[in-house]
Design a protein around this motif. Structure first.
Motif, PDB file in Angstrom:
ATOM      1  N   VAL A 245      33.603  32.419  39.836  1.00  0.00           N
ATOM      2  CA  VAL A 245      34.930  32.953  39.528  1.00  0.00           C
ATOM      3  C   VAL A 245      35.697  31.904  38.731  1.00  0.00           C
ATOM      4  CG1 VAL A 245      34.999  34.465  41.536  1.00  0.00           C
ATOM      5  CG2 VAL A 245      35.902  32.148  41.730  1.00  0.00           C
TER       6      VAL A 245
ATOM      7  N   ALA B  67      38.538  32.785  44.157  1.00  0.00           N
ATOM      8  CA  ALA B  67      37.418  33.069  45.058  1.00  0.00           C
ATOM      9  C   ALA B  67      37.865  33.981  46.192  1.00  0.00           C
ATOM     10  CB  ALA B  67      36.829  31.771  45.611  1.00  0.00           C
TER      11      ALA B  67
ATOM     12  N   THR C 248      24.895  34.495  43.851  1.00  0.00           N
ATOM     13  CA  THR C 248      26.024  33.612  43.591  1.00  0.00           C
ATOM     14  C   THR C 248      27.022  34.352  42.715  1.00  0.00           C
ATOM     15  OG1 THR C 248      24.937  32.638  41.671  1.00  0.00           O
ATOM     16  CG2 THR C 248      24.652  31.504  43.790  1.00  0.00           C
ATOM     17  N   LEU C 249      28.297  34.062  42.941  1.00  0.00           N
ATOM     18  CA  LEU C 249      29.362  34.706  42.184  1.00  0.00           C
ATOM     19  C   LEU C 249      30.317  33.624  41.697  1.00  0.00           C
ATOM     20  CD1 LEU C 249      30.817  37.280  41.232  1.00  0.00           C
ATOM     21  CD2 LEU C 249      31.929  37.358  43.476  1.00  0.00           C
TER      22      LEU C 249
ATOM     23  N   VAL D 255      30.444  32.362  46.842  1.00  0.00           N
ATOM     24  CA  VAL D 255      31.514  32.523  45.862  1.00  0.00           C
ATOM     25  C   VAL D 255      32.204  31.183  45.627  1.00  0.00           C
ATOM     26  CG1 VAL D 255      33.620  33.796  45.277  1.00  0.00           C
ATOM     27  CG2 VAL D 255      31.885  34.865  46.748  1.00  0.00           C
TER      28      VAL D 255
ATOM     29  N   ALA E 262      38.156  37.546  44.958  1.00  0.00           N
ATOM     30  CA  ALA E 262      36.832  38.090  44.640  1.00  0.00           C
ATOM     31  C   ALA E 262      36.114  38.509  45.926  1.00  0.00           C
ATOM     32  CB  ALA E 262      35.996  37.060  43.885  1.00  0.00           C
ATOM     33  N   ILE E 263      36.290  37.730  46.978  1.00  0.00           N
ATOM     34  CA  ILE E 263      35.674  38.071  48.269  1.00  0.00           C
ATOM     35  C   ILE E 263      36.330  39.309  48.856  1.00  0.00           C
ATOM     36  CG2 ILE E 263      35.414  37.319  50.669  1.00  0.00           C
ATOM     37  CD1 ILE E 263      35.048  34.431  49.528  1.00  0.00           C
TER      38      ILE E 263
ATOM     39  N   ASP F  96      32.884  31.193  51.108  1.00  0.00           N
ATOM     40  CA  ASP F  96      33.904  30.637  50.231  1.00  0.00           C
ATOM     41  C   ASP F  96      33.472  29.200  49.965  1.00  0.00           C
ATOM     42  OD1 ASP F  96      36.187  29.831  48.918  1.00  0.00           O
ATOM     43  OD2 ASP F  96      37.537  30.107  50.623  1.00  0.00           O
TER      44      ASP F  96
ATOM     45  N   TYR G  80      29.676  36.322  53.286  1.00  0.00           N
ATOM     46  CA  TYR G  80      30.315  35.740  52.114  1.00  0.00           C
ATOM     47  C   TYR G  80      30.658  34.293  52.442  1.00  0.00           C
ATOM     48  CZ  TYR G  80      30.832  40.395  50.182  1.00  0.00           C
ATOM     49  OH  TYR G  80      30.579  41.636  49.675  1.00  0.00           O
TER      50      TYR G  80
END
Length: 180
Positions: A73, A80, A70-71, A34, A83-84, A10, A8
């Motif tokens: 937020v 972020a 990709t995410l 993220v 979400a992680i 950030d 992941y």
């Protein structure tokens, strides 16, 4: 790689996203980038990178297991981070500049690495949080604290070396990864 882990990133103000993706490609692990909705996270992903696990398996022998997602937020504080954390599994790896997120990551049995290549450990995270708290108190009282040093090529090289090692170990806390 010993375990199937996910990397992941950030991505909010992350200077090593490109290096992290390169490490993930070499280690053949999936990646989730993220960041808040104001960023163009897609710019980090190559056009030929697989975008899901199904395509990663069938792509070719040199990339099994690697795919990038990709995410986006919301722009809210710590969006972020949360979400992680809600997606983390033990032995996943998180790239972050945020000591608070690093602490949550370690609490979930995953690994955290800073953008300068420092691997956060359970043995030192409490002291890192204490120092952050004390510096914040000084700033709130109107004082000044020293900011971070300029980001260097040595930082970038240390990050790449230590992330490669973390991914080789499947996200388990390493014994011989040099900090920053």
């Amino acid at each position: 790689m010993l375990h199937n882990c996910t990397l992941y990133i950030d991505a909010d103000a992350c200077p090593v996203t490109r290096e992290a993706l390169s490490c993930a490609r070499r280690a053949r692990v999936s990646v989730v980038i993220v960041g808040n909705t104001t960023q163009n996270l897609e710019r980090h992903v190559r056009r030929d990178d697989p975008r899901d696990a199904g395509n990663a398996r069938g792509r070719d022998a040199t990339h099994p297991g690697f795919w990038a997602e990709t995410l986006d937020v919301s722009c809210g504080s710590d969006s972020a981070d949360f979400a992680i954390v809600e997606r983390l599994q033990p032995n996943d790896v998180v790239v972050t500049q945020d000591i608070g997120l690093a602490s949550m990551v370690l609490g979930r049995g995953a690994a955290a690495i800073g953008v300068r290549g420092r691997v956060y450990t359970k043995a030192t995270i409490d002291m890192d949080l204490f120092i952050r708290h004390e510096e914040k108190k000084v700033r709130r009282a109107g004082g000044r604290t020293r900011g971070p040093a300029a980001f260097t090529d040595e930082d970038r090289a240390r990050f790449t070396r230590n992330l490669d090692e973390l991914l080789r170990q499947g996200g388990e806390e390493p014994g011989d990864v040099r900090g920053a």
